[in-house]
Write a protein that holds these residues in place. Structure first.
Motif, PDB file in Angstrom:
ATOM      1  N   ASN A  11       0.920  -1.163   0.101  1.00  0.00           N
ATOM      2  CA  ASN A  11       0.026  -0.092   0.138  1.00  0.00           C
ATOM      3  C   ASN A  11       0.882   1.167   0.049  1.00  0.00           C
ATOM      4  OD1 ASN A  11      -2.578   0.962  -0.268  1.00  0.00           O
ATOM      5  ND2 ASN A  11      -2.958   1.123   2.066  1.00  0.00           N
ATOM      6  N   PRO A  12       0.762   2.039  -1.026  1.00  0.00           N
ATOM      7  CA  PRO A  12       1.615   3.436  -1.114  1.00  0.00           C
ATOM      8  C   PRO A  12       1.390   4.233   0.127  1.00  0.00           C
ATOM      9  CG  PRO A  12       0.428   2.782  -3.031  1.00  0.00           C
ATOM     10  CD  PRO A  12      -0.217   2.043  -1.900  1.00  0.00           C
ATOM     11  N   ARG A  13       2.247   4.974   0.407  1.00  0.00           N
ATOM     12  CA  ARG A  13       2.242   6.073   1.543  1.00  0.00           C
ATOM     13  C   ARG A  13       1.231   7.192   1.041  1.00  0.00           C
ATOM     14  NH1 ARG A  13       7.696   8.164   3.763  1.00  0.00           N
ATOM     15  NH2 ARG A  13       8.163   7.602   1.549  1.00  0.00           N
ATOM     16  N   ILE A  14       0.496   7.802   2.092  1.00  0.00           N
ATOM     17  CA  ILE A  14       0.118   9.041   2.064  1.00  0.00           C
ATOM     18  C   ILE A  14       0.204   9.751   3.342  1.00  0.00           C
ATOM     19  CG2 ILE A  14      -2.179   8.240   2.495  1.00  0.00           C
ATOM     20  CD1 ILE A  14      -3.459  10.019   0.717  1.00  0.00           C
ATOM     21  N   SER A  15       0.874  10.803   3.031  1.00  0.00           N
ATOM     22  CA  SER A  15       1.463  11.650   4.363  1.00  0.00           C
ATOM     23  C   SER A  15       0.161  12.438   4.835  1.00  0.00           C
ATOM     24  CB  SER A  15       2.457  12.514   4.082  1.00  0.00           C
ATOM     25  OG  SER A  15       2.196  13.488   3.072  1.00  0.00           O
ATOM     26  N   ASP A  16       0.476  12.967   5.935  1.00  0.00           N
ATOM     27  CA  ASP A  16      -0.530  13.746   6.809  1.00  0.00           C
ATOM     28  C   ASP A  16      -0.583  15.211   5.902  1.00  0.00           C
ATOM     29  OD1 ASP A  16      -2.108  15.069   8.396  1.00  0.00           O
ATOM     30  OD2 ASP A  16      -1.254  14.629  10.241  1.00  0.00           O
TER      31      ASP A  16
END
Length: 364
Positions: A57-62
């Protein structure tokens, strides 16, 4: 075998190997020349072969950032040559501006080698534990193989400065760059009706003696996914990292200089591996296809064009707010003129500044 015979055999083998090598090299060069039937265009950057989709699952930052942090965050800058091009488009005679746009529209093209890919929400193929889909839509769930021919695509969205050349040349009302409220800044993506978008691309093609148009939905997704790879987000690395490869919401509003919406100057954040900018954010884009919920179930296997008729056109890409993984496959739709109905049933027309933008393709 005598020494002279060994030397002769060695010479023959070496000659054959050298000839084969030269033939392969010549073939490679010939293929490259043949591929670039528009010689001003570019081949994809090295990142196309070097950067691979994230595993899992790719990262998605805040997306949250404090006002203090935002104040310290430097604003990204356009490449000097891109900035100068947009400035130069606004001065000189109409003939000079047309000639500049004509030349640069070819230089901004990237060659996309055709191929076969799996179109749609490909999440099930990745077998990520606990993850079965990227989008909450149902219209992208029919996975199907699509084969595309070679094509070229513009690395940038069309700007207001570029669209104004077309509007001036065709004697249509232009976008006032001093209208800050509507955010008609010269370097910002130009919102347009679908008919204006398609007319602009066709006009460019006539200028350059090539076939220009809006991309098909399949071409857009193939390019966004860097030739159909399993990139869930068309960023530089397939992840969504606010402040690095996409702007924070607050940052985008600052970059938009207080204009209507959050569209900002093109080319401020890194391109996807294929070399295309602003595929993830900075507004949606028109494609050529009519929208139908079941369009994927009726796609031709080669170079699909979508339904033959409809009342809405497909749009791709994302605005900014609530940015999610899955932009590469997410389908949206809009009336070609931007007409929508409110919750009360009243018909309204979306302001041009909030309409999808334009990214032309050229057929090989």
């Amino acid at each position: 075998m005598s020494t002279s015979s060994v030397k002769l055999l060695s010479l023959i083998v070496t000659s054959i190997a050298t000839a084969f090598s030269l033939t392969s090299l010549a073939g490679s060069t010939a293929s490259k020349s043949a591929a670039l039937s528009i010689p001003e265009a570019s081949l994809p950057p090295p990142t196309l072969s070097k950067v691979k989709p994230p595993k899992g699952n790719p990262r998605i930052s805040d997306d949250r950032i404090s006002e203090e942090e935002l104040a310290r965050l430097p604003d990204p800058q356009q490449a000097p040559d891109l900035k100068k091009y947009i400035q130069d488009l606004q001065v000189g005679s109409l003939e000079q501006r047309i000639e500049l746009l004509k030349k640069q529209s070819l230089k901004h093209l990237i060659f996309v080698q055709g191929g076969t890919f799996t179109m749609g929400d490909f999440t099930p193929l990745l077998k990520i534990p606990g993850v079965s889909r990227m989008t909450y839509n149902e219209d992208d769930k029919h996975l199907h193989k699509v084969t595309l021919s070679d094509f070229y695509i513009n690395r940038y969205k069309t700007t207001n400065a570029e669209l104004n050349v077309f509007l001036d040349a065709t004697k249509q009302p232009r976008r006032d760059p001093n209208d800050k409220q509507r955010n008609y800044e010269p370097g910002v993506p130009a919102g347009a009706t679908w008919h204006t978008a398609e007319s602009y691309c066709q006009w460019l093609g006539k200028l350059n003696s090539h076939t220009f148009s809006l991309p098909t939905e399949a071409q857009w997704e193939y390019a966004a996914r860097s030739r159909g790879q399993f990139f869930m987000a068309p960023t530089d690395n397939g992840e969504i990292l606010f402040g690095k490869n996409v702007p924070y919401s607050k940052q985008a509003k600052r970059l938009a200089a207080g204009g209507y919406g959050t569209w900002h100057a093109i080319g401020l954040f890194p391109a996807n591996p294929l070399g295309l900018y602003d595929m993830t954010t900075n507004g949606q884009e028109w494609v050529s296809d009519w929208y139908a919920e079941d369009a994927y179930q009726h796609h031709e296997s080669t170079d699909p064009q979508g339904p033959k008729q409809g009342d809405k056109k497909v749009t791709r890409g994302w605005s900014l707010d609530t940015l999610k993984i899955g932009v590469s496959v997410w389908r949206r739709n809009l009336n070609p003129l931007g007409r929508t109905k409110s919750w009360q049933g009243e018909e309204t027309t979306r302001p041009l500044v909030l309409m999808p933008s334009i990214r032309c393709v050229a057929q090989r």
